[in-house]
Scaffold this motif. Sequence first.
Motif, PDB file in Angstrom:
ATOM      1  N   GLU A  66       0.838  -1.104  -0.054  1.00  0.00           N
ATOM      2  CA  GLU A  66       0.023   0.109   0.042  1.00  0.00           C
ATOM      3  C   GLU A  66       0.890   1.318  -0.241  1.00  0.00           C
ATOM      4  O   GLU A  66       1.950   1.271   0.334  1.00  0.00           O
ATOM      5  N   LEU A  72      -4.139   1.003  -2.055  1.00  0.00           N
ATOM      6  CA  LEU A  72      -3.535  -0.022  -2.678  1.00  0.00           C
ATOM      7  C   LEU A  72      -2.681   0.170  -3.935  1.00  0.00           C
ATOM      8  O   LEU A  72      -3.324   0.784  -4.714  1.00  0.00           O
ATOM      9  N   PHE A  85      -6.182 -11.321   1.284  1.00  0.00           N
ATOM     10  CA  PHE A  85      -5.221 -10.294   2.049  1.00  0.00           C
ATOM     11  C   PHE A  85      -5.103 -10.889   3.325  1.00  0.00           C
ATOM     12  O   PHE A  85      -5.898 -11.270   4.208  1.00  0.00           O
ATOM     13  N   PRO A  88      -6.922  -7.216   8.404  1.00  0.00           N
ATOM     14  CA  PRO A  88      -6.627  -5.800   8.444  1.00  0.00           C
ATOM     15  C   PRO A  88      -6.630  -5.416   9.915  1.00  0.00           C
ATOM     16  O   PRO A  88      -7.105  -6.176  10.848  1.00  0.00           O
ATOM     17  N   GLY A 181     -11.113 -10.961   7.921  1.00  0.00           N
ATOM     18  CA  GLY A 181      -9.702 -11.210   7.249  1.00  0.00           C
ATOM     19  C   GLY A 181     -10.076 -12.683   6.667  1.00  0.00           C
ATOM     20  O   GLY A 181      -9.203 -12.998   5.612  1.00  0.00           O
ATOM     21  N   ASP A 193     -11.292  -7.009   2.606  1.00  0.00           N
ATOM     22  CA  ASP A 193     -10.447  -6.070   1.814  1.00  0.00           C
ATOM     23  C   ASP A 193     -10.456  -6.570   0.427  1.00  0.00           C
ATOM     24  O   ASP A 193     -10.505  -5.989  -0.667  1.00  0.00           O
ATOM     25  N   TRP A 197     -12.023  -4.976  -3.186  1.00  0.00           N
ATOM     26  CA  TRP A 197     -11.189  -4.427  -4.349  1.00  0.00           C
ATOM     27  C   TRP A 197     -11.932  -5.449  -5.608  1.00  0.00           C
ATOM     28  O   TRP A 197     -12.006  -5.002  -6.589  1.00  0.00           O
ATOM     29  N   SER A 203     -11.286   0.294  -1.747  1.00  0.00           N
ATOM     30  CA  SER A 203     -11.000  -0.132  -0.502  1.00  0.00           C
ATOM     31  C   SER A 203     -12.440  -0.199   0.354  1.00  0.00           C
ATOM     32  O   SER A 203     -13.319   0.410  -0.100  1.00  0.00           O
ATOM     33  N   ALA A 204     -12.271  -1.166   1.150  1.00  0.00           N
ATOM     34  CA  ALA A 204     -13.517  -1.565   2.265  1.00  0.00           C
ATOM     35  C   ALA A 204     -14.130   0.053   2.888  1.00  0.00           C
ATOM     36  O   ALA A 204     -15.317   0.061   3.004  1.00  0.00           O
ATOM     37  N   GLU A 205     -12.911   0.561   3.052  1.00  0.00           N
ATOM     38  CA  GLU A 205     -13.372   1.892   3.896  1.00  0.00           C
ATOM     39  C   GLU A 205     -14.420   2.882   3.114  1.00  0.00           C
ATOM     40  O   GLU A 205     -14.960   3.727   3.680  1.00  0.00           O
ATOM     41  N   ARG A 295       1.670  -8.196   4.145  1.00  0.00           N
ATOM     42  CA  ARG A 295       1.179  -6.649   3.726  1.00  0.00           C
ATOM     43  C   ARG A 295       1.893  -5.909   4.316  1.00  0.00           C
ATOM     44  O   ARG A 295       2.167  -5.704   5.667  1.00  0.00           O
TER      45      ARG A 295
END
Length: 816
Positions: A66, A72, A85, A88, A181, A193, A197, A203-205, A295
């Motif tokens: 990232e 990303l 992934f 998080p 996750g 995540d 994507w 992103s999930a946010e 990551r």
Amino acid sequence: MIFNENTNHDKHTPRFVSSRIGIKKLHEKINWSILISDGVFLLLFLAFWFSLPRKLFRSPTSYVIEAADGRLLSAAIASDGQWRFPPPDTVPDKFIKCILAFEDKRFYHHPGIDIFALARAIRQDIRAKAIVSGGSTISMQVIRLSRNRERTIGQKLVEMLLAVRLELRYSKQQIMQLYAGNAPFGSNVVGLDAAAWRYYGRSAENLSWGEMATLAVLPNSPALVHPGRNEKQLIRKRNQLIDRLHELGYIDPSTAELSKLEPVPGKPFPLPNEAPHLLSRFKTERSKLHVSSTRIITTINYNLQTQINDLLKRYNNRYRANDINNIAALVLDVKTGTVRCYAGNIYEPANKELESHVDMIRAPRSPGSTLKPLLYASMLTDGFLLPHTLVPDIPTQIAGYSPQNYDLGYDGAIPADKALSRSLNVPAVRMLQQYKYERFYDQLKKLGFSTLTQPADHYGLSLILGGSEVTLWDLARTYMGMARTLNHFNDYRGRYNPHDYDNPVYIRQNAPEHIRVDHLPARYILDHAAIWSAFNAMEEVMRPGDEGLWEQFTSSQRIAWKTGTSFGFRDAWAVGLTPGYVVCVWVGNADGEGRPGLTGIEAAAPVLFDIFRLLPQGKWFPVPKTKLRKLKVCKQSGYKAGDYCTDIVEELVPAAGLRTPVCPYHRLIHLDKTGTYQVTDRCESVVNMIHRSWFVLPPSMEYYYKIRNSGYKMLPPFKPGCDDTGSNAVMDMIYPKNNASVYIPLEIDGSRGKLILSVAHRNPGITIYWHIDNQYIGSTRSFHQMAVSPPPGRHILTLVDENGERLVQTFTILEK
């Protein structure tokens, strides 16, 4: 009746004894029972306590990098073919509310098992006479995902037990992270995540309520995500969850209605691939970097990375018309020692002929002239020259090695800083010959060049012209180290921090520890003043397309830069720096194929300056005043002024410059009273002589210097009858040099070609008589060149001018 105590006691003794024995045995049985039960309880407790594996999930995860702001950059599919992934650090609040509303509304209140949910599930299953609800909590689902066992009543009981144990080890937040996750989201997508994507391209946010609700229902029915199938069922489940979110007060009615109108996922999106070569580098270096996760958050500036990717793509499209297929660029932040952009190549994996998978930032390539500033700075550091010292620029042959300038011309003599800014090859070789290539080789090793795998003799003098291999990474790191050293001059009170030359960092880290200035060395590889002088010389290079006018614009950024072109036009380089950034660009073909026009100034430099236009400007480097010394310097020669120097200037030079020799080119000559002729005491009274200082170069240097410098004054001739035969060096061989070995190539018809002998004479219009092996071959006047065809072997060349001055040298003609 007298009571006989002894008699009565003896009468009841057996009964008492037997009672005591029975009680004792009973106590023993009870103690053993308690001990056994305690042991069983302890064993059960230990079995329960250690029933949960130390690491719940052992499946391989995707490599993910990232940008510094969390966006990303690139990701690679896991080794088992899943997009999974690493879990998080935080789970979006929208997902938590969605998943709890859909799966486990009492998540924050139960110990891993929800009795009410289990009772409801049993009641529903009995009524339906089939399993329609499982009553599993989020904690139980985490256990089920980690075990991946067949779903039976027995396994359900085990999951309940382990869920309680899970709650004792992890916090609710950690359990939610494990679930987010590792939950399945259909196809080969695992984890929130990766799902965000793959299904929405972001992103999930950044997902909306409708998008997050869609993802929240998938772990329960991952098969619902299939382009063209199950769409109605997925929409129905999604809308039911949206209604539930509205009932709970998480969203308002308008948001709920708009969320229901959003489309569900179709064909999966490709993941961003803005830094594929940095991703590959991280995969190979992860163990060496001691990074546990696959990551990382890098130091890359996302916007800068994408802008440079687009810039390189535009240039690559232009260069491919000339079959130049590859281009790379690296941007380093000098102040933090971090990587801000890492573009190892253009990336077109579908076109295998381009070899775009090769990371040219790590590939060893010939550096061309990009090491010349390092030689210049090294010689200044060690007191071999001053910034403007004249360096010979004449035809040169050293042990069969004959360097040539790019324009095939010669200046005769040129200041060292101008030779650097013009990137002249012959002066660079002459400087390296003076400094010794073995010493320079050691300097490069100390500076951390990792590709010098052969001994110094393997490279020889070609080391300065690209005879070795370097990586773009090492080159940029070295120049960054020099810039950091100069930036820290005031911070470290004139001392040196060897860590300034450490490798750039591309993984975001905590702030470095405080530096104890008193523990830093007072000397290091390159001196502050030498680096400052080198950067000033590099700043004078004419920029492509600006025709030298860039200095007239106040908005123009001061940049120290250098280009390089490898032999055969295989590599084009440009490296530039400011106090804030180092930019390094390479252009060429990954397979090493050379192409016409593939030069640093034409191919790489324009890219370099376009990148600098994307970077913020700042002030120039601080002047290392305490490391500079005032010195009287001969303006014409650039040497320390001697007794006969007439035009003297005071300059700031590195402290080691105080050890340099005085000017060798100014000498005192004696003229007659008219000032027209040179005289000696054999033909002129000392009283009648005029003594004058004169700037005199050796004949071979003078031959070319006077052409480029119209102000150069030739020595006056000697007065007739007053020559000083034998005491002056009036002739100098230009080619071949003494003891040279020469190969004369064959012509098209198979005959041997001719060798062009060339000599310089100080006096114009004089006649020189040529002899080879004591055989007269001809004479020349004014322009002294002679074409000859000597047989293979060693020969003696004798030159005699009309005044009797002689020059004798030997050379060897090679047969092969």
